[in-house]
Design an enzyme around this catalytic site. Structure first.
Site, PDB file in Angstrom:
ATOM      1  N   ASP A  91     -20.570 -17.547  37.643  1.00  0.00           N
ATOM      2  CA  ASP A  91     -21.246 -18.842  37.790  1.00  0.00           C
ATOM      3  C   ASP A  91     -22.557 -18.697  38.586  1.00  0.00           C
ATOM      4  O   ASP A  91     -22.583 -18.078  39.658  1.00  0.00           O
ATOM      5  CB  ASP A  91     -20.305 -19.816  38.507  1.00  0.00           C
ATOM      6  CG  ASP A  91     -20.796 -21.249  38.406  1.00  0.00           C
ATOM      7  OD1 ASP A  91     -20.114 -22.058  37.764  1.00  0.00           O
ATOM      8  OD2 ASP A  91     -21.865 -21.552  38.975  1.00  0.00           O
ATOM      9  N   ARG A 107     -24.073 -20.631  40.380  1.00  0.00           N
ATOM     10  CA  ARG A 107     -24.147 -21.326  41.670  1.00  0.00           C
ATOM     11  C   ARG A 107     -23.398 -20.595  42.779  1.00  0.00           C
ATOM     12  O   ARG A 107     -23.363 -21.063  43.916  1.00  0.00           O
ATOM     13  CB  ARG A 107     -23.580 -22.745  41.513  1.00  0.00           C
ATOM     14  CG  ARG A 107     -24.311 -23.570  40.467  1.00  0.00           C
ATOM     15  CD  ARG A 107     -23.490 -24.761  40.016  1.00  0.00           C
ATOM     16  NE  ARG A 107     -22.275 -24.351  39.310  1.00  0.00           N
ATOM     17  CZ  ARG A 107     -21.378 -25.197  38.798  1.00  0.00           C
ATOM     18  NH1 ARG A 107     -21.549 -26.492  38.924  1.00  0.00           N
ATOM     19  NH2 ARG A 107     -20.311 -24.738  38.168  1.00  0.00           N
ATOM     20  N   HIS A 139     -13.805 -20.476  42.602  1.00  0.00           N
ATOM     21  CA  HIS A 139     -14.569 -21.666  43.005  1.00  0.00           C
ATOM     22  C   HIS A 139     -14.086 -22.878  42.224  1.00  0.00           C
ATOM     23  O   HIS A 139     -13.564 -22.757  41.116  1.00  0.00           O
ATOM     24  CB  HIS A 139     -16.075 -21.449  42.787  1.00  0.00           C
ATOM     25  CG  HIS A 139     -16.481 -21.359  41.350  1.00  0.00           C
ATOM     26  ND1 HIS A 139     -17.019 -22.425  40.660  1.00  0.00           N
ATOM     27  CD2 HIS A 139     -16.402 -20.346  40.448  1.00  0.00           C
ATOM     28  CE1 HIS A 139     -17.280 -22.059  39.417  1.00  0.00           C
ATOM     29  NE2 HIS A 139     -16.913 -20.801  39.264  1.00  0.00           N
ATOM     30  N   CYS A 147     -16.854 -15.027  40.352  1.00  0.00           N
ATOM     31  CA  CYS A 147     -17.177 -15.589  39.042  1.00  0.00           C
ATOM     32  C   CYS A 147     -18.667 -15.382  38.748  1.00  0.00           C
ATOM     33  O   CYS A 147     -19.493 -15.284  39.651  1.00  0.00           O
ATOM     34  CB  CYS A 147     -16.843 -17.074  39.015  1.00  0.00           C
ATOM     35  SG  CYS A 147     -17.114 -17.843  37.386  1.00  0.00           S
ATOM     36  N   CYS A 152     -14.980 -24.503  38.028  1.00  0.00           N
ATOM     37  CA  CYS A 152     -15.216 -23.288  37.244  1.00  0.00           C
ATOM     38  C   CYS A 152     -15.148 -23.611  35.744  1.00  0.00           C
ATOM     39  O   CYS A 152     -14.133 -24.108  35.245  1.00  0.00           O
ATOM     40  CB  CYS A 152     -14.176 -22.224  37.593  1.00  0.00           C
ATOM     41  SG  CYS A 152     -14.399 -20.676  36.677  1.00  0.00           S
TER      42      CYS A 152
HETATM   43 ZN   LIG Z   1     -16.418 -19.922  37.483  1.00  0.00          ZN
END
Ligand SMILES: [Zn+2]
Length: 233
Positions: free
Chosen positions: A69, A71, A123, A67, A126
């Site tokens: 993301d 993090r 994750h 992803c 999300c």
């Molecule tokens: Zn995500």
């Protein structure tokens, strides 16, 4: 000793760094350049040959499909140095068979770099999965997240009765399994397996609240998809 720079973030979103006593600043390009300079110098101190060897070429053994993301940075969370992971990231770590960007990355990773592991990593928490469950966010993001509808349909019985965070978490896990299946079904991977490539596909999920990866499933040449529970599908 170099002074630790404060944790910084875009758009006023700031972090906390105990070493800098909580000092926070809005990031700008000068800070990025300063941090980059410090990082490069630390790498050279740790391994004087690192950048010279990296400049010769890459031989990563793994393709990471994850992803976008902020993090879930693959090299960081796997504690691997530059050069070890070939990376493709998109919203909600989706494998869409008509996505030329992902297919180009997969083709280069398998046919040119000869990676031996493809990892699909989802994750918990999300935002893409949450937006999908909340309802079509519209625009390109809505079109993209529509690719989760087939996952919902395929795992209707597994998801029945779940709601809120439990539904989002389970959908994130099942989506990873579905994306692993889609990677295995590509002509790129099937041709590699037919040619005898030692290529495995692994599905993982990442917990942002404790920094840990957990295996969900794996698929090897000629085998069925095996869930971490040992069940075959
Ligand atoms: Zn995500």
């Amino acid at each position: 000793m170099p002074t630790a720079l404060p944790v910084v973030g875009w758009c006023g979103r700031v972090g906390y760094d105990s070493e800098s006593a909580g000092e926070v600043v809005l990031i700008d390009i000068d800070h990025i350049l300063e941090r980059n300079r410090g990082w490069a110098e630390r790498q050279i101190r740790a391994d004087p040959d690192l950048f010279r060897l990296l400049a010769k070429g890459q031989q990563p053994e793994m393709l990471w499909i994850g992803c976008s993301d902020s993090r879930v940075s693959p090299n960081l969370i796997m504690d691997l140095p530059p050069g070890d992971v070939f990376v493709h990231r998109n919203v909600a770590n989706l494998v869409v068979p008509s996505d030329p960007s992902l297919l180009s990355v997969l083709q280069f990773a398998v046919e040119v770099l000869g990676v031996r592991r493809v990892v699909v990593c989802g994750h918990y928490g999300c935002a893409g999965v949450a937006a999908f469950l909340k309802g079509d966010p519209g625009g390109p993001a809505g079109d993209w997240l529509d690719n989760l509808h087939p996952v919902m349909r395929a795992y209707r019985s597994d998801l029945a009765g779940l709601n809120g965070d439990h539904l989002a978490q389970r959908l994130s896990e099942l989506s990873v399994v579905d994306q692993v299946r889609k990677v295995a079904a590509t002509a790129i991977v099937r041709d590699a397996w037919d040619a005898g490539a030692d290529l495995e596909i692994h599905g993982l999920v990442y917990r942002i609240d404790n920094g840990r990866l957990r295996p969900l499933c794996r698929r090897t040449a000629g085998g069925a998809l095996v869930l971490d529970s040992g069940r075959r599908q």
